[in-house]
Design an enzyme around this catalytic site. Structure first.
Site, PDB file in Angstrom:
ATOM      1  N   LYS A 181       0.833  -1.193   0.000  1.00  0.00           N
ATOM      2  CA  LYS A 181       0.000   0.000   0.000  1.00  0.00           C
ATOM      3  C   LYS A 181       0.876   1.254   0.000  1.00  0.00           C
ATOM      4  O   LYS A 181       0.446   2.327  -0.398  1.00  0.00           O
ATOM      5  CB  LYS A 181      -0.895   0.029   1.261  1.00  0.00           C
ATOM      6  N   GLY A 182       2.093   1.087   0.501  1.00  0.00           N
ATOM      7  CA  GLY A 182       2.964   2.233   0.748  1.00  0.00           C
ATOM      8  C   GLY A 182       3.216   3.112  -0.463  1.00  0.00           C
ATOM      9  O   GLY A 182       3.337   4.332  -0.344  1.00  0.00           O
ATOM     10  N   GLU A 237       7.861   2.459  -5.642  1.00  0.00           N
ATOM     11  CA  GLU A 237       7.897   1.885  -4.291  1.00  0.00           C
ATOM     12  C   GLU A 237       8.172   2.978  -3.261  1.00  0.00           C
ATOM     13  O   GLU A 237       8.834   3.978  -3.553  1.00  0.00           O
ATOM     14  CB  GLU A 237       8.984   0.794  -4.271  1.00  0.00           C
ATOM     15  N   ASP A 238       7.657   2.782  -2.051  1.00  0.00           N
ATOM     16  CA  ASP A 238       7.849   3.790  -1.010  1.00  0.00           C
ATOM     17  C   ASP A 238       9.293   3.872  -0.514  1.00  0.00           C
ATOM     18  O   ASP A 238       9.888   4.942  -0.462  1.00  0.00           O
ATOM     19  CB  ASP A 238       6.873   3.569   0.173  1.00  0.00           C
ATOM     20  N   ASP A 297      14.729  -0.851   1.629  1.00  0.00           N
ATOM     21  CA  ASP A 297      15.377  -1.042   2.927  1.00  0.00           C
ATOM     22  C   ASP A 297      16.423  -2.151   2.789  1.00  0.00           C
ATOM     23  O   ASP A 297      17.550  -1.892   2.374  1.00  0.00           O
ATOM     24  CB  ASP A 297      14.267  -1.378   3.940  1.00  0.00           C
ATOM     25  N   LYS A 301      17.008   3.539   2.179  1.00  0.00           N
ATOM     26  CA  LYS A 301      17.654   3.346   3.487  1.00  0.00           C
ATOM     27  C   LYS A 301      18.828   2.387   3.268  1.00  0.00           C
ATOM     28  O   LYS A 301      18.707   1.183   3.482  1.00  0.00           O
ATOM     29  CB  LYS A 301      16.628   2.749   4.456  1.00  0.00           C
ATOM     30  N   PHE A 304      13.137   4.108  11.985  1.00  0.00           N
ATOM     31  CA  PHE A 304      11.834   3.704  11.452  1.00  0.00           C
ATOM     32  C   PHE A 304      11.061   4.936  10.983  1.00  0.00           C
ATOM     33  O   PHE A 304      10.850   5.889  11.718  1.00  0.00           O
ATOM     34  CB  PHE A 304      11.022   2.888  12.457  1.00  0.00           C
ATOM     35  N   ILE A 305      10.659   4.877   9.715  1.00  0.00           N
ATOM     36  CA  ILE A 305      10.076   6.022   9.031  1.00  0.00           C
ATOM     37  C   ILE A 305       8.572   5.820   8.854  1.00  0.00           C
ATOM     38  O   ILE A 305       8.132   4.721   8.529  1.00  0.00           O
ATOM     39  CB  ILE A 305      10.713   6.163   7.613  1.00  0.00           C
ATOM     40  N   ASP A 322       3.932   3.036   6.955  1.00  0.00           N
ATOM     41  CA  ASP A 322       3.127   2.776   8.143  1.00  0.00           C
ATOM     42  C   ASP A 322       3.926   2.158   9.271  1.00  0.00           C
ATOM     43  O   ASP A 322       4.979   1.559   9.062  1.00  0.00           O
ATOM     44  CB  ASP A 322       1.992   1.807   7.794  1.00  0.00           C
TER      45      ASP A 322
HETATM   46  P1  IMP Z   1      12.813  -4.283   2.003  1.00  0.00           P
HETATM   47  O1  IMP Z   1      12.315  -5.541   1.353  1.00  0.00           O
HETATM   48  O2  IMP Z   1      13.538  -4.585   3.281  1.00  0.00           O
HETATM   49  O3  IMP Z   1      13.638  -3.423   1.074  1.00  0.00           O
HETATM   50  O4  IMP Z   1      11.597  -3.426   2.482  1.00  0.00           O
HETATM   51  C1  IMP Z   1      10.371  -3.555   1.932  1.00  0.00           C
HETATM   52  C2  IMP Z   1       9.261  -2.905   2.693  1.00  0.00           C
HETATM   53  O5  IMP Z   1       9.491  -2.767   4.091  1.00  0.00           O
HETATM   54  C3  IMP Z   1       8.994  -1.505   2.205  1.00  0.00           C
HETATM   55  O6  IMP Z   1       8.230  -1.509   1.027  1.00  0.00           O
HETATM   56  C4  IMP Z   1       8.207  -0.951   3.357  1.00  0.00           C
HETATM   57  O7  IMP Z   1       6.859  -1.303   3.209  1.00  0.00           O
HETATM   58  C5  IMP Z   1       8.788  -1.651   4.562  1.00  0.00           C
HETATM   59  N1  IMP Z   1       9.692  -0.742   5.290  1.00  0.00           N
HETATM   60  C6  IMP Z   1      11.043  -0.732   5.275  1.00  0.00           C
HETATM   61  N2  IMP Z   1      11.544   0.243   6.050  1.00  0.00           N
HETATM   62  C7  IMP Z   1      10.466   0.884   6.571  1.00  0.00           C
HETATM   63  C8  IMP Z   1      10.320   2.016   7.460  1.00  0.00           C
HETATM   64  O8  IMP Z   1      11.276   2.644   7.950  1.00  0.00           O
HETATM   65  N3  IMP Z   1       9.035   2.379   7.751  1.00  0.00           N
HETATM   66  C9  IMP Z   1       7.945   1.729   7.254  1.00  0.00           C
HETATM   67  N4  IMP Z   1       8.037   0.678   6.423  1.00  0.00           N
HETATM   68  C10 IMP Z   1       9.283   0.262   6.083  1.00  0.00           C
HETATM   69 MG    MG Z   2       5.087  -1.804   3.369  1.00  0.00          MG
END
Ligand code: IMP
Ligand code: MG
Length: 183
Positions: A47-48, A103-104, A107, A135, A156-157, A163
């Site tokens: 949803k982000g 994508e939001d 990470d 990040k 944490f953002i 969210d």
């Molecule tokens: P990744 O697979 O670790 O790169 O992260 C994927 C998902 O984790 C992102 O699309 C976000 O929905 C969630 N996420 C990662 N970091 C944060 C944060 O700081 N706040 C909120 N959601 C996060």
């Molecule tokens: Mg998410």
């Protein structure tokens, strides 16, 4: 003491709405310039990514179509497990289309490295990634971000689609959220 008592949080603004939306406008102009004469298909990762994509698409100056996809990393909370599941797939084929995944935040990179490989297998004409936030400190898998809004620290953002337990997505700015000790 009740176990489900609401916790207290403090949210500190990191990126104002004005700065964020100015940067999103620049990203839209860059994508538009790179795809002159083409139709770009934006794929929003729910949803982000929804808040970011809505804003981004409004600033684009070339024809745009939109699609939505939902993925989940197994496990909840603030730690990504590395296993990705598609919970809602695209409605339309992307074969031969110019795709930009929206994508939001990137990470660990687990979600997008998996997703980009999967989408590549569906033979789009081109495939790029636009991320509102990056990040980099927690990266496990390398992901090429073609259009990046802002780098953020390893905190944490929330806000603008991001969210904590489904809350705070509607904040119009980007903030860092911290849990406060009980009073
Ligand atoms: P990744 O697979 O670790 O790169 O992260 C994927 C998902 O984790 C992102 O699309 C976000 O929905 C969630 N996420 C990662 N970091 C944060 C944060 O700081 N706040 C909120 N959601 C996060
Ligand atoms: Mg998410």
């Amino acid at each position: 003491m009740a176990e489900n008592q609401e916790k207290n949080y403090r949210i500190t603004e990191l990126i104002s709405q004005e700065r964020l939306e100015q940067r999103i406008k620049e990203m839209a102009e860059e994508i538009s310039a790179n795809h002159q004469g083409q139709v770009v298909h934006l794929i929003c990762i729910l949803k982000g990514g929804a808040y970011f994509m809505t804003q981004l698409s409004k600033y684009m100056t070339i024809p745009v179509t939109v699609g939505f996809m939902s993925v989940s990393s197994y496990g909840s909370g603030t730690v990504s497990s590395g296993v990705v599941k598609i919970t809602k797939d695209l409605d339309d084929s992307i074969e031969g289309r110019h795709v930009v995944v929206v994508e939001d935040i990137i990470d660990t990179g687990n979600t997008l490295s998996y997703l980009l490989e999967l989408l590549k297998g569906r033979n789009p004409a081109s495939l790029e990634l636009a991320a509102m936030l990056n990040k980099p400190d927690r990266r496990i898998r390398e992901v090429k971000i073609d259009y990046c809004g802002f780098g953020v620290p390893d905190q944490f953002i929330v806000g603008y689609g991001l969210d904590l337990d489904e809350k705070y997505r509607n904040l119009p700015y980007i903030g860092v959220i911290e849990e406060l000790p009980e009073a």
